[in-house]
Design a protein around this motif. Structure first.
Motif, mmCIF file in Angstrom:
data_model
loop_
_atom_site.group_PDB
_atom_site.id
_atom_site.type_symbol
_atom_site.label_atom_id
_atom_site.label_comp_id
_atom_site.label_asym_id
_atom_site.label_seq_id
_atom_site.Cartn_x
_atom_site.Cartn_y
_atom_site.Cartn_z
ATOM 1 N N HIS A 83 0.820 -1.216 0.000
ATOM 2 C CA HIS A 83 0.000 0.000 0.000
ATOM 3 C C HIS A 83 0.855 1.269 0.000
ATOM 4 N N THR A 84 1.743 1.374 0.949
ATOM 5 C CA THR A 84 2.593 2.564 1.027
ATOM 6 C C THR A 84 3.634 2.523 -0.090
ATOM 7 N N PRO A 85 4.289 3.672 -0.397
ATOM 8 C CA PRO A 85 5.340 3.651 -1.414
ATOM 9 C C PRO A 85 6.388 2.589 -1.101
ATOM 10 N N LEU A 86 6.936 1.989 -2.154
ATOM 11 C CA LEU A 86 7.902 0.905 -2.002
ATOM 12 C C LEU A 86 9.068 1.315 -1.117
ATOM 13 N N LEU A 112 17.727 -0.046 -6.614
ATOM 14 C CA LEU A 112 16.437 -0.639 -6.254
ATOM 15 C C LEU A 112 15.273 0.218 -6.751
ATOM 16 N N ARG A 113 15.408 1.518 -6.538
ATOM 17 C CA ARG A 113 14.335 2.417 -6.973
ATOM 18 C C ARG A 113 14.213 2.438 -8.492
ATOM 19 N N SER A 119 10.126 -1.265 -14.168
ATOM 20 C CA SER A 119 9.498 -2.582 -14.312
ATOM 21 C C SER A 119 8.223 -2.491 -15.143
ATOM 22 N N PRO A 120 7.850 -3.585 -15.819
ATOM 23 C CA PRO A 120 6.677 -3.567 -16.711
ATOM 24 C C PRO A 120 5.396 -3.162 -15.984
ATOM 25 N N ILE A 121 4.479 -2.585 -16.739
ATOM 26 C CA ILE A 121 3.213 -2.097 -16.184
ATOM 27 C C ILE A 121 2.075 -3.000 -16.644
ATOM 28 N N ARG A 122 1.281 -3.401 -15.716
ATOM 29 C CA ARG A 122 0.086 -4.205 -16.001
ATOM 30 C C ARG A 122 -1.129 -3.279 -15.960
ATOM 31 N N VAL A 123 -1.932 -3.289 -17.010
ATOM 32 C CA VAL A 123 -3.080 -2.383 -17.093
ATOM 33 C C VAL A 123 -4.374 -3.204 -17.085
ATOM 34 N N PRO A 124 -5.168 -3.101 -16.038
ATOM 35 C CA PRO A 124 -6.418 -3.877 -15.994
ATOM 36 C C PRO A 124 -7.447 -3.315 -16.969
ATOM 37 N N PRO A 125 -8.230 -4.178 -17.599
ATOM 38 C CA PRO A 125 -9.276 -3.703 -18.525
ATOM 39 C C PRO A 125 -10.241 -2.714 -17.879
ATOM 40 N N TRP A 176 17.608 9.561 -13.168
ATOM 41 C CA TRP A 176 18.532 8.418 -13.185
ATOM 42 C C TRP A 176 19.775 8.788 -13.983
ATOM 43 N N ALA A 177 20.388 9.893 -13.605
ATOM 44 C CA ALA A 177 21.515 10.434 -14.377
ATOM 45 C C ALA A 177 22.877 9.952 -13.880
ATOM 46 N N ASN A 178 22.898 9.017 -12.918
ATOM 47 C CA ASN A 178 24.163 8.545 -12.360
ATOM 48 C C ASN A 178 24.491 7.120 -12.795
ATOM 49 N N GLY A 179 23.970 6.712 -13.951
ATOM 50 C CA GLY A 179 24.325 5.409 -14.495
ATOM 51 C C GLY A 179 23.571 4.244 -13.916
#
Length: 449
Positions: A83-86, A112-113, A119-125, A176-179
């Motif tokens: 529920h809360t941010p990862l 990790l972030r 990561s891939p996105i799942r979109v429910p109908p 994400w500019a640090n490689g």
């Protein structure tokens, strides 16, 4: 499509729903204040209860729904509650805490972030059906990550309408500019924005310098929109600031992005001001989690007080209780690159409050330029303690200067940040985007994912 309507139907895509819980959510609520509720819908990914003050039609798109099952349950096994941010899960939070002082852990935390963001996105109908049933004229989003950028583009393609992106800081150049992930993360940022821009006839940013830079960078026009202030804020009784005795400096805002370091500099400088015979104190009002995390850094400063965290309706009174309001930014090279075009949510409120501003941070960043343009404060644009003590002493000593700066701030805020004026321009910009994109809805639908 009802393009002749004063208010187009807008689908807002964001992490945080309309509310008063953060600066971004507050700016969002203020910009859409007065919009017909039946012409606003919002898809949000955050686990925050939406407010019905501005919008009543919501679709909550939580992580459980937009991560693939194997991703979701893997992260649950790592201690995430779903529920809360990862980053608030216990293991990730432990890495984050260690990253504050250990560069190696900071790199692990960033990896990790970035992995979660890409990561891939799942979109429910059900989400696709809900968005199409809403029948928006345009999709609007403040974005902020690869994931949210992809969801926003997906919403526009699904509905066959244009997008209006609103950038409030330069995260595309810095996220994400640090490689991270061997450079793949930064490439994903640029690719996701490039695909989104192809769906955007125009964009929004938070400052004029940013509008000029982003028009050059992305080859579409951009209009600046900062937080706006309601007329009742101007009309609230201000009274006279304390011209005798204690000079009360007040800071309202977050302490992250190393802002606590700049506040600590000011707290240390107050000893030099007091040595000049000027009683002075700094009160800091910050979110509870920031006070818990960073409050220890102010414990040794005798002239700094950690005040209570404030609800949004408590902020005006706290500002009016000040002699001088404090705005700070970090001098850290990486952070100043991130904030260089940003104008804080609080600055329009500071200007409208009838109090002068002390700005302490890199001279070139947009927030300092905004205060300078308003001629509403004293800017200390270098990380130099002697200069800070000198300029702060002059500001505390000169009541006439403080009064002049305060009047300038009110005049500038009324001209540039009054909600009625900003809201009219905001609606006209979204209307123009809907009108510009209406000629080619099929092109939007056929954009590659």
């Amino acid at each position: 499509m009802l393009l002749d309507e004063e208010f187009p139907r807008v689908l807002v895509v964001s992490h945080t729903p309309f509310s008063r819980v953060s600066g971004t959510a507050m700016t969002l609520s203020n910009l859409f204040s007065g919009w017909p509720k039946d012409r606003l819908g919002q898809v949000h990914t955050g686990n925050i209860t939406p407010s019905t003050e501005v919008c009543e039609k919501y679709f909550k798109f939580p992580p459980r729904d937009h991560y693939l099952p194997i991703q979701y349950y893997s992260m649950r096994m790592l201690g995430w509650n779903g529920h809360t941010p990862l980053q608030q899960s216990r293991p990730i939070a432990a890495v984050h805490a260690a990253a504050e002082t250990r560069p190696t852990m900071a790199k692990i935390y960033a990896q990790l972030r970035a992995t979660a963001d890409l990561s891939p996105i799942r979109v429910p109908p059900a989400l696709i059906a809900w968005m199409r049933d809403f029948r928006p004229d345009v999709v609007y989003s403040m974005l902020g990550s690869v994931r949210l950028t992809r969801i926003t583009a997906l919403a526009a393609r699904a509905c066959g309408v244009p997008v209006v992106p609103h950038f409030t800081d330069d995260w595309p150049a810095t996220l994400w500019a640090n490689g991270e992930l061997f450079g793949r993360a930064d490439r994903a940022v640029q690719e996701s924005i490039a695909k989104l821009i192809r769906l955007a006839p125009l964009g929004m940013v938070i400052s004029q310098p940013m509008a000029e830079e982003y028009a050059r960078r992305y080859q579409i026009p951009f209009s600046p929109f900062v937080n706006c202030v309601d007329e009742t804020f101007f009309a609230a009784p201000r009274g006279k600031a304390n011209q005798q005795g204690m000079t009360e400096l007040v800071y309202v805002g977050a302490l992250h992005l190393n802002r606590w370091e700049s506040l600590r500099d000011i707290g240390a400088a107050l000893d030099g001001v007091a040595e000049a015979g000027l009683p002075v104190r700094l009160t800091i009002h910050a979110p509870e989690k920031d006070l818990a995390q960073y409050g220890k850094h102010f414990a040794h400063l005798q002239r700094v007080r950690l005040g209570p965290s404030l609800a949004s309706d408590e902020v005006p009174a706290a500002l009016r209780a000040a002699s001088v309001l404090v705005h700070i930014e970090s001098f850290d090279p990486e952070i100043r690159r991130y904030t260089r075009y940003s104008v804080s949510t609080k600055i329009p409120q500071y200007l409208a409050s009838g109090r002068p501003i002390l700005g302490y941070g890199p001279a070139e960043v947009a927030s300092m330029n905004h205060i300078r343009e308003a001629d509403a404060g004293v800017i200390v644009g270098t990380n130099d303690s002697a200069t800070l003590v000198r300029d702060l002493t002059d500001l505390c000593r000169d009541a006439a200067l403080r009064e002049r700066l305060a009047r300038n701030g009110i005049d500038f805020a009324r001209q540039e940040h009054a909600r009625e004026n900003v809201a009219a321009r905001f609606a006209a910009t979204l209307r123009a985007a809907a009108r510009a994109g209406s000629a080619t809805p099929e092109a939007a639908r056929k954009q590659p994912a």
